[in-house]
Design a protein around this motif. Structure first.
Motif, PDB file in Angstrom:
ATOM      1  N   ASN A 124       0.834  -1.215   0.000  1.00 49.45           N
ATOM      2  CA  ASN A 124       0.000   0.000   0.000  1.00 49.45           C
ATOM      3  C   ASN A 124       0.867   1.262   0.000  1.00 49.45           C
ATOM      4  OD1 ASN A 124      -2.380  -1.431  -0.007  1.00 49.45           O
ATOM      5  ND2 ASN A 124      -2.671  -1.328   2.219  1.00 49.45           N
ATOM      6  N   VAL A 125       1.918   1.265   0.834  1.00 50.14           N
ATOM      7  CA  VAL A 125       2.813   2.415   0.909  1.00 50.14           C
ATOM      8  C   VAL A 125       3.541   2.609  -0.419  1.00 50.14           C
ATOM      9  CG1 VAL A 125       4.870   3.363   2.022  1.00 50.14           C
ATOM     10  CG2 VAL A 125       3.088   2.275   3.404  1.00 50.14           C
ATOM     11  N   GLU A 126       3.995   1.512  -1.009  1.00 48.17           N
ATOM     12  CA  GLU A 126       4.686   1.600  -2.288  1.00 48.17           C
ATOM     13  C   GLU A 126       3.754   2.130  -3.383  1.00 48.17           C
ATOM     14  OE1 GLU A 126       6.391  -2.151  -3.278  1.00 48.17           O
ATOM     15  OE2 GLU A 126       7.770  -2.180  -1.576  1.00 48.17           O
ATOM     16  N   ARG A 127       2.517   1.653  -3.373  1.00 45.75           N
ATOM     17  CA  ARG A 127       1.559   2.087  -4.390  1.00 45.75           C
ATOM     18  C   ARG A 127       1.250   3.580  -4.253  1.00 45.75           C
ATOM     19  NH1 ARG A 127      -1.707  -1.582  -3.614  1.00 45.75           N
ATOM     20  NH2 ARG A 127      -3.079  -0.580  -2.096  1.00 45.75           N
ATOM     21  N   GLU A 128       1.047   4.064  -3.022  1.00 43.68           N
ATOM     22  CA  GLU A 128       0.749   5.474  -2.815  1.00 43.68           C
ATOM     23  C   GLU A 128       1.966   6.346  -3.130  1.00 43.68           C
ATOM     24  OE1 GLU A 128      -2.381   6.802  -2.015  1.00 43.68           O
ATOM     25  OE2 GLU A 128      -2.808   4.744  -2.618  1.00 43.68           O
ATOM     26  N   THR A 129       3.155   5.854  -2.777  1.00 46.56           N
ATOM     27  CA  THR A 129       4.380   6.594  -3.092  1.00 46.56           C
ATOM     28  C   THR A 129       4.538   6.741  -4.594  1.00 46.56           C
ATOM     29  OG1 THR A 129       5.450   5.786  -1.067  1.00 46.56           O
ATOM     30  CG2 THR A 129       6.881   6.666  -2.805  1.00 46.56           C
ATOM     31  N   ALA A 130       4.215   5.687  -5.328  1.00 45.34           N
ATOM     32  CA  ALA A 130       4.312   5.727  -6.791  1.00 45.34           C
ATOM     33  C   ALA A 130       3.350   6.763  -7.371  1.00 45.34           C
ATOM     34  CB  ALA A 130       4.025   4.343  -7.372  1.00 45.34           C
ATOM     35  N   LYS A 131       2.191   6.944  -6.731  1.00 44.32           N
ATOM     36  CA  LYS A 131       1.234   7.949  -7.198  1.00 44.32           C
ATOM     37  C   LYS A 131       1.814   9.350  -7.079  1.00 44.32           C
ATOM     38  CE  LYS A 131      -2.983   5.347  -5.988  1.00 44.32           C
ATOM     39  NZ  LYS A 131      -4.191   5.349  -5.118  1.00 44.32           N
ATOM     40  N   VAL A 132       2.515   9.613  -5.963  1.00 46.03           N
ATOM     41  CA  VAL A 132       3.127  10.927  -5.786  1.00 46.03           C
ATOM     42  C   VAL A 132       4.218  11.136  -6.825  1.00 46.03           C
ATOM     43  CG1 VAL A 132       4.317  12.468  -4.196  1.00 46.03           C
ATOM     44  CG2 VAL A 132       2.614  10.858  -3.317  1.00 46.03           C
ATOM     45  N   LYS A 133       5.072  10.126  -7.005  1.00 43.60           N
ATOM     46  CA  LYS A 133       6.159  10.246  -7.980  1.00 43.60           C
ATOM     47  C   LYS A 133       5.620  10.495  -9.392  1.00 43.60           C
ATOM     48  CE  LYS A 133       9.548   7.327  -5.579  1.00 43.60           C
ATOM     49  NZ  LYS A 133      10.363   6.087  -5.662  1.00 43.60           N
ATOM     50  N   ALA A 134       4.504   9.861  -9.705  1.00 41.15           N
ATOM     51  CA  ALA A 134       3.938   9.997 -11.051  1.00 41.15           C
ATOM     52  C   ALA A 134       3.491  11.420 -11.343  1.00 41.15           C
ATOM     53  CB  ALA A 134       2.763   9.035 -11.217  1.00 41.15           C
ATOM     54  N   LEU A 135       3.167  12.181 -10.311  1.00 38.00           N
ATOM     55  CA  LEU A 135       2.723  13.559 -10.516  1.00 38.00           C
ATOM     56  C   LEU A 135       3.810  14.406 -11.172  1.00 38.00           C
ATOM     57  CD1 LEU A 135       0.859  14.213  -7.132  1.00 38.00           C
ATOM     58  CD2 LEU A 135      -0.168  13.774  -9.369  1.00 38.00           C
ATOM     59  N   PHE A 136       5.060  14.082 -10.901  1.00 36.93           N
ATOM     60  CA  PHE A 136       6.158  14.888 -11.445  1.00 36.93           C
ATOM     61  C   PHE A 136       6.340  14.677 -12.951  1.00 36.93           C
ATOM     62  CE2 PHE A 136       7.173  14.393  -6.927  1.00 36.93           C
ATOM     63  CZ  PHE A 136       7.333  15.718  -6.573  1.00 36.93           C
ATOM     64  N   SER A 137       5.700  13.662 -13.495  1.00 31.54           N
ATOM     65  CA  SER A 137       5.742  13.433 -14.941  1.00 31.54           C
ATOM     66  C   SER A 137       4.456  13.876 -15.619  1.00 31.54           C
ATOM     67  CB  SER A 137       5.991  11.937 -15.238  1.00 31.54           C
ATOM     68  OG  SER A 137       7.205  11.511 -14.661  1.00 31.54           O
ATOM     69  N   GLY A 138       3.520  14.389 -14.845  1.00 29.01           N
ATOM     70  CA  GLY A 138       2.227  14.789 -15.378  1.00 29.01           C
ATOM     71  C   GLY A 138       2.188  16.250 -15.772  1.00 29.01           C
ATOM     72  N   LYS A 139       0.977  16.702 -16.147  1.00 29.30           N
ATOM     73  CA  LYS A 139       0.799  18.056 -16.655  1.00 29.30           C
ATOM     74  C   LYS A 139       0.688  19.097 -15.541  1.00 29.30           C
ATOM     75  CE  LYS A 139      -1.629  16.466 -20.819  1.00 29.30           C
ATOM     76  NZ  LYS A 139      -2.895  16.552 -21.604  1.00 29.30           N
ATOM     77  N   THR A 140       0.431  18.652 -14.322  1.00 33.58           N
ATOM     78  CA  THR A 140       0.163  19.617 -13.256  1.00 33.58           C
ATOM     79  C   THR A 140       1.428  20.185 -12.620  1.00 33.58           C
ATOM     80  OG1 THR A 140      -0.038  17.775 -11.697  1.00 33.58           O
ATOM     81  CG2 THR A 140      -2.072  18.604 -12.697  1.00 33.58           C
ATOM     82  N   ILE A 141       2.570  19.526 -12.797  1.00 37.33           N
ATOM     83  CA  ILE A 141       3.826  20.038 -12.264  1.00 37.33           C
ATOM     84  C   ILE A 141       4.637  20.601 -13.434  1.00 37.33           C
ATOM     85  CG2 ILE A 141       5.888  19.545 -10.886  1.00 37.33           C
ATOM     86  CD1 ILE A 141       3.254  19.060  -9.421  1.00 37.33           C
ATOM     87  N   PRO A 142       4.895  21.913 -13.474  1.00 33.28           N
ATOM     88  CA  PRO A 142       5.656  22.496 -14.580  1.00 33.28           C
ATOM     89  C   PRO A 142       7.035  21.849 -14.701  1.00 33.28           C
ATOM     90  CG  PRO A 142       4.684  24.202 -13.196  1.00 33.28           C
ATOM     91  CD  PRO A 142       4.499  22.915 -12.469  1.00 33.28           C
ATOM     92  N   GLU A 143       7.476  21.691 -15.919  1.00 33.91           N
ATOM     93  CA  GLU A 143       8.778  21.037 -16.149  1.00 33.91           C
ATOM     94  C   GLU A 143       9.901  21.759 -15.419  1.00 33.91           C
ATOM     95  OE1 GLU A 143      11.511  19.465 -19.909  1.00 33.91           O
ATOM     96  OE2 GLU A 143       9.575  20.451 -20.251  1.00 33.91           O
ATOM     97  N   ALA A 144       9.825  23.096 -15.359  1.00 37.27           N
ATOM     98  CA  ALA A 144      10.878  23.870 -14.702  1.00 37.27           C
ATOM     99  C   ALA A 144      10.935  23.631 -13.198  1.00 37.27           C
ATOM    100  CB  ALA A 144      10.668  25.360 -14.977  1.00 37.27           C
ATOM    101  N   HIS A 145       9.884  23.019 -12.642  1.00 33.25           N
ATOM    102  CA  HIS A 145       9.826  22.844 -11.179  1.00 33.25           C
ATOM    103  C   HIS A 145       9.731  21.372 -10.765  1.00 33.25           C
ATOM    104  CE1 HIS A 145       9.706  27.074 -10.180  1.00 33.25           C
ATOM    105  NE2 HIS A 145       8.821  27.263 -11.140  1.00 33.25           N
ATOM    106  N   ARG A 146      10.128  20.484 -11.640  1.00 33.71           N
ATOM    107  CA  ARG A 146      10.083  19.068 -11.279  1.00 33.71           C
ATOM    108  C   ARG A 146      11.177  18.692 -10.289  1.00 33.71           C
ATOM    109  NH1 ARG A 146       8.173  16.458 -17.139  1.00 33.71           N
ATOM    110  NH2 ARG A 146       6.072  17.371 -17.007  1.00 33.71           N
ATOM    111  N   PHE A 147      12.156  19.587 -10.126  1.00 33.36           N
ATOM    112  CA  PHE A 147      13.193  19.373  -9.126  1.00 33.36           C
ATOM    113  C   PHE A 147      13.428  20.655  -8.321  1.00 33.36           C
ATOM    114  CE2 PHE A 147      14.111  15.892 -12.047  1.00 33.36           C
ATOM    115  CZ  PHE A 147      14.284  14.831 -11.154  1.00 33.36           C
ATOM    116  N   THR A 148      12.312  21.289  -7.907  1.00 30.21           N
ATOM    117  CA  THR A 148      12.392  22.429  -6.989  1.00 30.21           C
ATOM    118  C   THR A 148      11.440  22.193  -5.823  1.00 30.21           C
ATOM    119  OG1 THR A 148      10.597  23.743  -7.966  1.00 30.21           O
ATOM    120  CG2 THR A 148      12.798  23.985  -8.947  1.00 30.21           C
TER     121      THR A 148
END
Length: 350
Positions: free
Chosen positions: A277-301
């Motif tokens: 369960n923890v791994e699955r939820e963690t993967a959901k958070v990580k996936a956000l950084f490849s999505g449209k809602t996190i600007p590319e310029a801020h994927r590592f800020t």
């Protein structure tokens, strides 16, 4: 009619229900009052009671001549009726100690904020004029360098003529277009601690000045928020820090919670199901950084981490029901979101 809507205006963006007038530009005070349906007043009248007994003296002669068709009328002492000045429709019946706030007062209040850069964004009349609302927009959208999205700061005003609510003012992210959105705006103002309530009493005028002082500070608060987000945008994070953040958000929202969880897993404290369960939820958070809602310029800020944390806690993690989902996103002050700045500070310090 959807959500008690009777009349209103909306600048550029129509309401969800498709009713009202859509304007190409922001109106002035007189146009806003007219299009919103607020160009009326409330008149007070003595309350009369119609009955079959205890007729006043001037009715007794008529009763003797015309018979029982004449029903006696007497004044209800201590009570008064409130009617719309334009239609004379009955809006409210109250004790004579009730003092209403006229429609002009919220507009006097709004004009002060217009001097601060706000504009009339929406104006609506609900339930036959019993409830009214205005949304003011600060026409200076909050933007963060590297992020094309904008945050629109609003001030919501709502008042009622039927005794169901006070005159209320708050900063909000909700654009008021119907009764439901007015309720959400009021709830958000309470949650954020920006809601000011001025009751319909004889002393309401004294509270107006206090409210004006607080709302003028809204613009300063917006600038402070912008500065914090800009600072987050300048803080670079490593892939390892981002992974640590993703798991910490799912766990207890501290850096130490991740190492503690790993130690407990090694000791056999958690079942395979919990680990998955923890791994699955963690993967959901990580996936956000490849999505449209996190600007590319801020994927590592730190700003990107902040955006991902809010999105996960509001929209991605599981919820028990639609009511609980609306509650955590709009109605309640969620402790998990309140802890995000502390977690970001811990990550940067580490």
């Amino acid at each position: 009619m959807p959500a008690y809507f009777e009349q209103g205006f909306f600048v550029r963006v129509p309401a969800w229900h498709g009713l009202g007038v859509v304007l190409d530009d922001y109106p002035g005070r007189e146009e806003a009052m007219r299009l919103a349906g607020h160009d009326f007043d409330i008149v007070e009248r003595d309350l009369l009671v119609v009955g079959n007994t205890d007729a006043p003296d001037d009715f007794r002669g008529a009763r003797a001549i015309l018979g029982a068709k004449i029903r006696p009328v007497k004044q209800a002492g201590g009570w008064k009726a409130h009617l719309r000045s334009d239609t004379l429709d009955l809006i409210h019946v109250s004790k004579d100690t009730y003092t209403r706030i006229p429609n002009e007062v919220p507009y006097d209040f709004a004009e002060l904020l217009l001097d601060e850069g706000f504009r009339y964004e929406t104006g609506i009349t609900l339930r036959g004029g019993a409830s009214c609302a205005l949304t003011l927009l600060l026409d200076e959208p909050i933007t963060v360098q590297g992020d094309d999205s904008v945050t629109l700061p609003y001030v919501g005003l709502s008042w009622a003529h039927d005794g169901s609510g006070a005159f209320r003012v708050r900063s909000t992210s909700v654009r008021q277009v119907c009764a439901n959105t007015v309720a959400l705006s009021e709830a958000e103002g309470k949650r954020l601690g920006t809601d000011i309530s001025i009751r319909h009493t004889k002393n309401w005028a004294a509270r107006i000045e206090d409210a004006k002082k607080v709302l003028v500070g809204t613009r300063r608060d917006i600038e402070a928020y912008r500065e914090i987000m800009e600072q987050y945008g300048e803080i670079q994070v490593t892939p390892l820090q981002r992974d640590l953040f993703s798991q910490a958000v799912v766990l207890d929202q501290t850096v130490a919670s991740v190492s503690r969880f790993k130690g407990d897993v090694a000791s056999g404290a958690y079942s395979v199901r919990v680990q998955n369960n923890v791994e699955r939820e963690t993967a959901k958070v990580k996936a956000l950084f490849s999505g449209k809602t996190i600007p590319e310029a801020h994927r590592f800020t730190a700003y990107g981490l902040h955006l991902a944390g809010v999105e996960y806690l509001d929209h991605v993690r599981k919820y028990q029901s639609q009511d609980s989902y609306v509650g955590r996103t709009l109605l309640r002050d969620e402790p998990a979101k309140a802890r995000l700045p502390k977690l970001l500070n811990e990550l940067v310090a580490a």
